[in-house]
Design a protein around this motif. Structure first.
Motif, PDB file in Angstrom:
ATOM      1  N   VAL A 148       0.828  -1.211   0.000  1.00  0.00           N
ATOM      2  CA  VAL A 148       0.000   0.000   0.000  1.00  0.00           C
ATOM      3  C   VAL A 148       0.859   1.257   0.000  1.00  0.00           C
ATOM      4  N   HIS A 149       1.948   1.222   0.734  1.00  0.00           N
ATOM      5  CA  HIS A 149       2.702   2.445   1.020  1.00  0.00           C
ATOM      6  C   HIS A 149       3.957   2.615   0.172  1.00  0.00           C
ATOM      7  N   LEU A 150       4.308   1.636  -0.655  1.00  0.00           N
ATOM      8  CA  LEU A 150       5.397   1.818  -1.604  1.00  0.00           C
ATOM      9  C   LEU A 150       4.799   2.021  -2.996  1.00  0.00           C
ATOM     10  N   ILE A 151       4.937   3.234  -3.507  1.00  0.00           N
ATOM     11  CA  ILE A 151       4.441   3.568  -4.842  1.00  0.00           C
ATOM     12  C   ILE A 151       5.555   3.273  -5.844  1.00  0.00           C
ATOM     13  N   ARG A 152       5.259   2.474  -6.865  1.00  0.00           N
ATOM     14  CA  ARG A 152       6.238   2.203  -7.913  1.00  0.00           C
ATOM     15  C   ARG A 152       5.692   2.720  -9.236  1.00  0.00           C
ATOM     16  N   VAL A 153       6.262   3.815  -9.700  1.00  0.00           N
ATOM     17  CA  VAL A 153       5.803   4.450 -10.934  1.00  0.00           C
ATOM     18  C   VAL A 153       5.973   3.485 -12.100  1.00  0.00           C
ATOM     19  N   LYS A 154       4.945   3.379 -12.921  1.00  0.00           N
ATOM     20  CA  LYS A 154       4.946   2.453 -14.045  1.00  0.00           C
ATOM     21  C   LYS A 154       5.768   2.998 -15.214  1.00  0.00           C
ATOM     22  N   SER A 155       6.343   2.072 -15.950  1.00  0.00           N
ATOM     23  CA  SER A 155       7.035   2.402 -17.190  1.00  0.00           C
ATOM     24  C   SER A 155       6.084   2.189 -18.355  1.00  0.00           C
ATOM     25  N   PRO A 156       6.078   3.084 -19.338  1.00  0.00           N
ATOM     26  CA  PRO A 156       5.167   2.895 -20.476  1.00  0.00           C
ATOM     27  C   PRO A 156       5.591   1.765 -21.409  1.00  0.00           C
ATOM     28  N   ASP A 157       6.885   1.379 -21.356  1.00  0.00           N
ATOM     29  CA  ASP A 157       7.366   0.376 -22.303  1.00  0.00           C
ATOM     30  C   ASP A 157       8.224  -0.717 -21.679  1.00  0.00           C
ATOM     31  N   GLY A 158       8.362  -0.725 -20.352  1.00  0.00           N
ATOM     32  CA  GLY A 158       9.199  -1.721 -19.700  1.00  0.00           C
ATOM     33  C   GLY A 158      10.681  -1.410 -19.762  1.00  0.00           C
ATOM     34  N   ARG A 159      11.052  -0.280 -20.364  1.00  0.00           N
ATOM     35  CA  ARG A 159      12.460   0.097 -20.486  1.00  0.00           C
ATOM     36  C   ARG A 159      12.764   1.453 -19.849  1.00  0.00           C
TER      37      ARG A 159
END
Length: 423
Positions: A148-159
């Protein structure tokens, strides 16, 4: 095309002002080393300073702590001061201590101060696993659920990551931001100054992992106002396997009590008073936890003199030239073989090239058999790092030519498409 020839590569080497530094290193016999972003090669200077510190132990015994050419008691600060120009810090803002992960634990323990609705740590989904493990651990120690408390920003392409996405995630719930300066897989350089300014506008402390940037990319941590940073020294800094890590604390935070206190964080002049109330150093040295690892610091004394002589602008310029040349060769020679270039192709890349291929593990094994040392990253990544201080343009040319032959002749098919224990 002339640029595709061995003669052209040799012409580039003749024009290279850093070419002579290749002689400073122990190059692997009958091999082209393209894995300096995992473990740098041993330099003759590092070997000499290691022997010098061994000799101080042999001849001085316990007096080595305060006597000899490099008294051990001050070694962490001495090596830290040598690293300061590489990260754009002041000597007193930088210290050599611990490891990447222990330093991250120390810094998060110091700067993560959840209060009210500000309880979350912002990271990214492409970061090296060790950093994520440490952040999850720190959240659990504070009684928070990492899911819940660790935000991991997404990558648009995995790179790659987009700075705009990271900034958008800096909500009023975020208490700390920890990001890589250079993504270990794709080599993307994040705009640290932009991210730092955005975090500070929102009153969020921010720090960076420099493991894949220190010694390869220029930094200005003090000028940018960066709160903290941490890094290893066995990649581009050539400090040797398991060599001591580094950390940076901006001087605006001097006087902040370290989250994890230890004896060697004391003021030097009062450390041996043996008081049970800590009197912390008034600089980055306060964030040391344990006794300096003298024999693991020793090679850095020699290795860092190379960086002092050459300077980061020249190293960065050659690094970009080497990777640009490699990318040009790859596009021309490997076009039929279904490789994808996974790193930025502009100057926002670090010191390595990422090639992606479905048969990557097998291709890496074939390269090693043919005398090129690459780095495999699951599931399909081949990292090639031509290092400015000891790789040549001819090395780059031969690497791509060997890769072309491996693909043409399907030499990789003799190997299992599975990584080794250490990729």
């Amino acid at each position: 095309m002339e640029t595709m020839t061995l003669a052209y590569a040799r012409t580039l080497d003749e024009q290279d002002g850093l070419a002579a530094y290749k002689e400073e290193f122990y190059l692997l016999p009958h091999a082209i080393y393209m894995d300096g972003n995992s473990l740098g090669l041993l330099s003759k200077r590092a070997e000499r300073t290691l022997h010098a510190l061994l000799d101080s132990w042999k001849t001085l015994g316990i007096d080595g702590w305060t006597e000899g050419g490099h008294p051990w008691f001050y070694l962490s600060e001495q090596v830290g001061a040598k690293m300061a120009p590489l990260v754009g810090g002041k000597p007193e803002e930088t210290v050599a201590t611990g490891s990447t992960t222990t330093n991250l634990h120390q810094l998060v323990s110091t700067f993560y101060k959840p209060a009210g609705k500000k309880t979350k740590i912002l990271a990214d989904e492409l970061n090296f696993p060790s950093d994520i493990y440490a952040l999850q651990s720190q959240l659990r120690l504070k009684g928070y659920d990492p899911d819940v408390h660790l935000i991991r920003v997404k990558s648009p392409d995995g790179r790659m990551l987009r700075e705009e996405d990271i900034i958008a995630a800096m909500t009023e719930e975020v208490a700390l931001v920890v990001l890589p300066a250079v993504l270990y897989r794709s080599g993307q350089i994040l705009d640290m100054e932009k991210l730092m300014k955005a975090a500070h506008e929102r009153s969020i402390p921010i720090g960076f992992d420099l493991c894949h940037s220190v010694g390869s990319v220029e930094h200005a941590l003090h000028e940018w106002g960066t709160d903290f940073a941490f890094w290893c020294t066995y990649k581009h800094l050539n400090g040797g396997p398991g060599s001591v890590g580094g950390l940076f604390i901006h001087e605006k935070h001097f006087g902040t009590l370290p989250g994890l206190a230890g004896w060697f964080g004391s003021k030097k002049e009062s450390q041996f008073d043996m008081e049970h109330t800590m009197d912390p150093a008034e600089h980055a040295g306060a964030f040391q936890i344990g006794t300096p690892h003298v024999l693991s610091l020793a090679p850095l004394l020699g290795s860092l003199t190379l960086f002092e002589e050459v300077g980061m602008p020249a190293i960065r310029q050659k690094s970009l030239q080497l990777t640009s040349y490699m990318l040009e060769l790859i596009r021309h020679e490997l076009a039929p073989y279904e490789f994808t270039i996974g790193n930025p192709t502009d100057n926002s890349r670090g010191g390595h090239v990422l090639l992606e291929h479905a048969e990557a593990a097998r291709i890496c094994k074939a390269l090693k058999k043919d005398g090129v040392i690459p780095d495999f990253r699951a599931p399909n990544g081949i990292r090639l790092a031509p290092v400015a201080l000891y790789n040549s343009f001819e090395d780059v040319w031969h690497t791509v030519q060997k890769l072309k032959v491996i693909m043409e002749e399907k030499q990789y098919e003799q190997f299992e498409n599975k990584r080794g224990v250490v990729a």
